[in-house]
Design a protein around this motif. Structure first.
Motif, PDB file in Angstrom:
ATOM      1  N   GLU A 281     -36.891  17.068  40.675  1.00  0.00           N
ATOM      2  CA  GLU A 281     -38.177  16.312  40.726  1.00  0.00           C
ATOM      3  C   GLU A 281     -38.691  16.115  39.470  1.00  0.00           C
ATOM      4  OE1 GLU A 281     -40.533  16.795  44.578  1.00  0.00           O
ATOM      5  OE2 GLU A 281     -39.405  18.747  44.653  1.00  0.00           O
ATOM      6  N   ARG A 282     -39.227  14.752  39.271  1.00  0.00           N
ATOM      7  CA  ARG A 282     -39.756  14.509  38.126  1.00  0.00           C
ATOM      8  C   ARG A 282     -41.496  14.430  37.951  1.00  0.00           C
ATOM      9  NH1 ARG A 282     -40.395   9.409  35.221  1.00  0.00           N
ATOM     10  NH2 ARG A 282     -39.585   9.619  33.000  1.00  0.00           N
ATOM     11  N   GLY A 283     -41.695  14.807  36.908  1.00  0.00           N
ATOM     12  CA  GLY A 283     -43.461  14.746  36.711  1.00  0.00           C
ATOM     13  C   GLY A 283     -43.677  14.314  35.113  1.00  0.00           C
ATOM     14  N   ARG A 284     -44.795  13.933  35.241  1.00  0.00           N
ATOM     15  CA  ARG A 284     -45.208  13.237  33.803  1.00  0.00           C
ATOM     16  C   ARG A 284     -46.681  13.288  33.791  1.00  0.00           C
ATOM     17  NH1 ARG A 284     -44.795   6.759  32.000  1.00  0.00           N
ATOM     18  NH2 ARG A 284     -45.393   7.144  29.747  1.00  0.00           N
ATOM     19  N   LEU A 285     -47.022  13.727  32.593  1.00  0.00           N
ATOM     20  CA  LEU A 285     -48.551  13.927  32.085  1.00  0.00           C
ATOM     21  C   LEU A 285     -48.888  13.169  30.676  1.00  0.00           C
ATOM     22  CD1 LEU A 285     -49.537  17.417  32.807  1.00  0.00           C
ATOM     23  CD2 LEU A 285     -50.596  15.295  33.858  1.00  0.00           C
ATOM     24  N   GLN A 286     -49.868  12.587  30.587  1.00  0.00           N
ATOM     25  CA  GLN A 286     -50.267  11.791  29.296  1.00  0.00           C
ATOM     26  C   GLN A 286     -51.783  12.561  28.973  1.00  0.00           C
ATOM     27  OE1 GLN A 286     -50.130   7.694  29.447  1.00  0.00           O
ATOM     28  NE2 GLN A 286     -48.345   7.726  28.164  1.00  0.00           N
ATOM     29  N   THR A 287     -51.888  12.952  27.800  1.00  0.00           N
ATOM     30  CA  THR A 287     -53.174  13.645  27.587  1.00  0.00           C
ATOM     31  C   THR A 287     -54.228  12.499  27.407  1.00  0.00           C
ATOM     32  OG1 THR A 287     -52.720  13.636  25.445  1.00  0.00           O
ATOM     33  CG2 THR A 287     -52.084  15.738  26.802  1.00  0.00           C
ATOM     34  N   SER A 288     -55.433  12.858  27.405  1.00  0.00           N
ATOM     35  CA  SER A 288     -56.382  11.731  26.723  1.00  0.00           C
ATOM     36  C   SER A 288     -56.252  11.656  25.347  1.00  0.00           C
ATOM     37  CB  SER A 288     -57.679  12.249  26.986  1.00  0.00           C
ATOM     38  OG  SER A 288     -58.107  13.634  26.591  1.00  0.00           O
ATOM     39  N   GLN A 289     -56.992  10.633  24.677  1.00  0.00           N
ATOM     40  CA  GLN A 289     -56.966  10.538  23.215  1.00  0.00           C
ATOM     41  C   GLN A 289     -57.385  11.859  22.336  1.00  0.00           C
ATOM     42  OE1 GLN A 289     -55.344   8.080  21.617  1.00  0.00           O
ATOM     43  NE2 GLN A 289     -55.077   6.531  23.258  1.00  0.00           N
ATOM     44  N   LEU A 290     -56.258  12.255  21.779  1.00  0.00           N
ATOM     45  CA  LEU A 290     -56.484  13.541  20.773  1.00  0.00           C
ATOM     46  C   LEU A 290     -57.374  13.240  19.726  1.00  0.00           C
ATOM     47  CD1 LEU A 290     -52.883  14.843  20.642  1.00  0.00           C
ATOM     48  CD2 LEU A 290     -54.638  15.496  22.283  1.00  0.00           C
ATOM     49  N   GLN A 291     -58.228  13.994  19.350  1.00  0.00           N
ATOM     50  CA  GLN A 291     -59.298  13.678  18.184  1.00  0.00           C
ATOM     51  C   GLN A 291     -59.170  15.115  17.282  1.00  0.00           C
ATOM     52  OE1 GLN A 291     -63.165  12.856  20.095  1.00  0.00           O
ATOM     53  NE2 GLN A 291     -62.501  10.815  20.673  1.00  0.00           N
ATOM     54  N   ARG A 292     -59.551  14.679  16.081  1.00  0.00           N
ATOM     55  CA  ARG A 292     -59.682  15.772  15.158  1.00  0.00           C
ATOM     56  C   ARG A 292     -60.926  15.624  14.465  1.00  0.00           C
ATOM     57  NH1 ARG A 292     -57.534  13.903   9.368  1.00  0.00           N
ATOM     58  NH2 ARG A 292     -57.800  11.654   9.415  1.00  0.00           N
ATOM     59  N   MET A 293     -61.360  16.411  13.622  1.00  0.00           N
ATOM     60  CA  MET A 293     -62.496  16.288  12.846  1.00  0.00           C
ATOM     61  C   MET A 293     -62.079  15.916  11.446  1.00  0.00           C
ATOM     62  SD  MET A 293     -65.760  16.901  12.407  1.00  0.00           S
ATOM     63  CE  MET A 293     -66.014  18.224  13.972  1.00  0.00           C
ATOM     64  N   ALA A 294     -62.835  14.629  11.248  1.00  0.00           N
ATOM     65  CA  ALA A 294     -62.206  13.879   9.958  1.00  0.00           C
ATOM     66  C   ALA A 294     -62.853  14.813   8.652  1.00  0.00           C
ATOM     67  CB  ALA A 294     -62.962  12.718   9.735  1.00  0.00           C
ATOM     68  N   PRO A 295     -62.090  15.147   7.675  1.00  0.00           N
ATOM     69  CA  PRO A 295     -61.989  15.714   6.706  1.00  0.00           C
ATOM     70  C   PRO A 295     -63.206  15.105   5.665  1.00  0.00           C
ATOM     71  CG  PRO A 295     -60.052  14.655   6.172  1.00  0.00           C
ATOM     72  CD  PRO A 295     -60.183  14.398   7.669  1.00  0.00           C
ATOM     73  N   GLY A 296     -64.076  15.727   5.057  1.00  0.00           N
ATOM     74  CA  GLY A 296     -65.031  15.214   4.055  1.00  0.00           C
ATOM     75  C   GLY A 296     -64.630  15.185   2.880  1.00  0.00           C
ATOM     76  N   TYR A 297     -64.446  14.437   2.247  1.00  0.00           N
ATOM     77  CA  TYR A 297     -64.068  14.002   0.832  1.00  0.00           C
ATOM     78  C   TYR A 297     -65.252  13.779   0.003  1.00  0.00           C
ATOM     79  CZ  TYR A 297     -59.398  13.439   2.986  1.00  0.00           C
ATOM     80  OH  TYR A 297     -58.225  13.355   3.642  1.00  0.00           O
ATOM     81  N   GLY A 298     -66.213  13.697   0.493  1.00  0.00           N
ATOM     82  CA  GLY A 298     -67.496  13.284  -0.413  1.00  0.00           C
ATOM     83  C   GLY A 298     -67.394  11.893  -0.981  1.00  0.00           C
ATOM     84  N   ASP A 299     -67.928  11.749  -2.145  1.00  0.00           N
ATOM     85  CA  ASP A 299     -68.021  10.132  -2.707  1.00  0.00           C
ATOM     86  C   ASP A 299     -66.835   9.978  -3.418  1.00  0.00           C
ATOM     87  OD1 ASP A 299     -70.634   9.711  -1.713  1.00  0.00           O
ATOM     88  OD2 ASP A 299     -71.493  10.214  -3.721  1.00  0.00           O
TER      89      ASP A 299
END
Length: 411
Positions: A281-299
């Motif tokens: 028996e087959r099942g399938r899941l797709q997560t919502s869009q994964l998000q990350r905290m963007a790194p802060g590089y400064g100027d």
């Protein structure tokens, strides 16, 4: 679970059965010593039992299959299938029969009937059959509402409904972790746990990246000319077991040089998980869009494009630095190189690098040597924007292993 309305005599009978794969029949073997009172009685009973395997009667697993006796457990991502039958139990001809099947969830009501047209007539001992399918996309309580309307020979219009309540459970627990590399690469670790009571065959676990990234799966190892999964040939996940999957995301070439665009990206992509349970028996899941905290590089972002892993003590070695303007203004940069206790820069400090427009980058080759052995941190670079008189200092840019070439490893 079936919930009926107030009982009323109807000419038609409604039966609903969930369509699912059967399970293997199991029995509980009972044995004893030959010198015990029952003697060979238990062994003879097991040999005569049609559900046991001949020659292996003491095994709990038999050769027979068991049909489901109720709706059973339904998990998110599986396909719910049900057989609906309306049978004419009377000796009359029934006309204008309409059978409707709706699925009520916590957020919506879905029509699952294959056809909403009426059947002209139904003779005695005849039936109307329908099979419905629905991919379950919500957890929680679901109610299958089956409604039947018809007209008797005397022109009386009758109507009745039946409700079948069942729970949709969560099959997997998915946790993610992000690791930002010195470059624009992003590493994703996905931890997937089987929280059902039966083993799963993990058919596919892939990452569908967002439009700005290319993805590389790091879940295989090279054995000769072939690549094999790190989890072995049989990719089974036992109940409550957890497995880690690793992926590397790199910016596409058209976005790699746009520092401001990459800096603001928080959406990485989504996981696509496909599995099979007992008897396929087959099942399938797709997560919502994964998000990350963007790194802060400064100027200004300073990273290393090239550095050797090992260098000799007090011998100059070359590195290549990449300087990226992450701000929205043009900068006029000056580079200063400050020596530390172990790191000594070779070249002229205070040299002009020129103007750097927003989002632009430049590669800067530098020469350095170390006066101390061991693992040393590359530090001591300073950039100054002459337009705003603002200074940016960079320490612990990278690490390098410094060895003495004069010391022999031989005893």
């Amino acid at each position: 679970m079936e919930v009926n309305q107030a009982k009323q005599e109807h000419l038609l009978a409604l039966k609903v059965m969930r369509l699912t794969k059967p399970t293997l029949f199991t029995n509980l073997p009972v044995t004893c010593e030959e010198k015990d009172l029952p003697g060979d009685l238990f062994d003879q009973l097991m040999r005569d039992d049609p559900s046991t395997i001949k020659g292996a009667e003491t095994l709990m697993l038999g050769e027979m299959l068991t049909l489901p006796q109720n709706f059973g457990n339904i998990f998110l991502g599986e396909t719910f299938s049900s057989y609906i039958s309306v049978h004419n139990d009377s000796n009359q001809i029934v006309k204008d029969i309409l059978v409707k099947a709706d699925l009520q969830t916590s957020s919506q009501r879905l029509n699952l009937s294959a056809s909403n047209s009426t059947v002209g007539e139904l003779k005695p001992e005849c039936c109307i059959d329908d099979v419905i399918h629905h991919e379950v996309k919500e957890i929680g309580t679901h109610i299958l509402v089956c409604a039947v309307s018809y007209t008797t020979q005397h022109g009386e219009k009758l109507y009745f409904r039946k409700f079948f309540k069942f729970q949709v459970l969560k099959p997997l627990d998915v946790k993610t972790k992000f690791y930002n590399a010195e470059t624009d690469e992003v590493f994703l670790e996905a931890q997937i746990q089987n929280i059902t009571t039966s083993p799963m065959f993990m058919e596919k676990v892939s990452l569908e990246p967002s439009m700005m990234y290319n993805v590389t799966e790091l879940n295989t190892v090279t054995c000769g000319d072939k690549e094999e999964s790190t989890f072995g040939r049989m990719s089974y996940l036992q109940p409550m077991d957890t497995r880690q999957y690793l992926y590397c995301l790199k910016p596409k070439p058209e976005y790699a040089e746009k520092a401001g665009v990459i800096k603001g990206v928080t959406v990485i992509g989504k996981l696509d998980i496909v599995w099979k349970t007992n008897l396929g028996e087959r099942g399938r899941l797709q997560t919502s869009q994964l998000q990350r905290m963007a790194p802060g590089y400064g100027d200004i972002r300073l990273s290393l494009e090239m550095i050797p892993d090992t260098v000799n003590l007090e011998e100059p070695f070359d590195i290549i630095c990449k300087i990226t303007n992450c701000s929205e203004r043009t900068m006029d940069l000056v580079l200063e190189m400050c020596n530390t206790r172990s790191i000594h820069w070779c070249g002229v400090s205070g040299r002009q690098l020129g103007k750097l427009s927003p989002g632009a980058s430049l590669s800067l080759p530098l020469t350095v040597l170390s006066s101390v052995q061991g693992l040393q941190s590359i530090s001591g670079l300073r950039l100054t924007d002459t337009f705003l008189k603002r200074t940016y200092e960079y320490d612990d840019i990278a690490q390098v292993c410094v060895v003495c070439p004069y010391i022999s490893n031989e005893s």
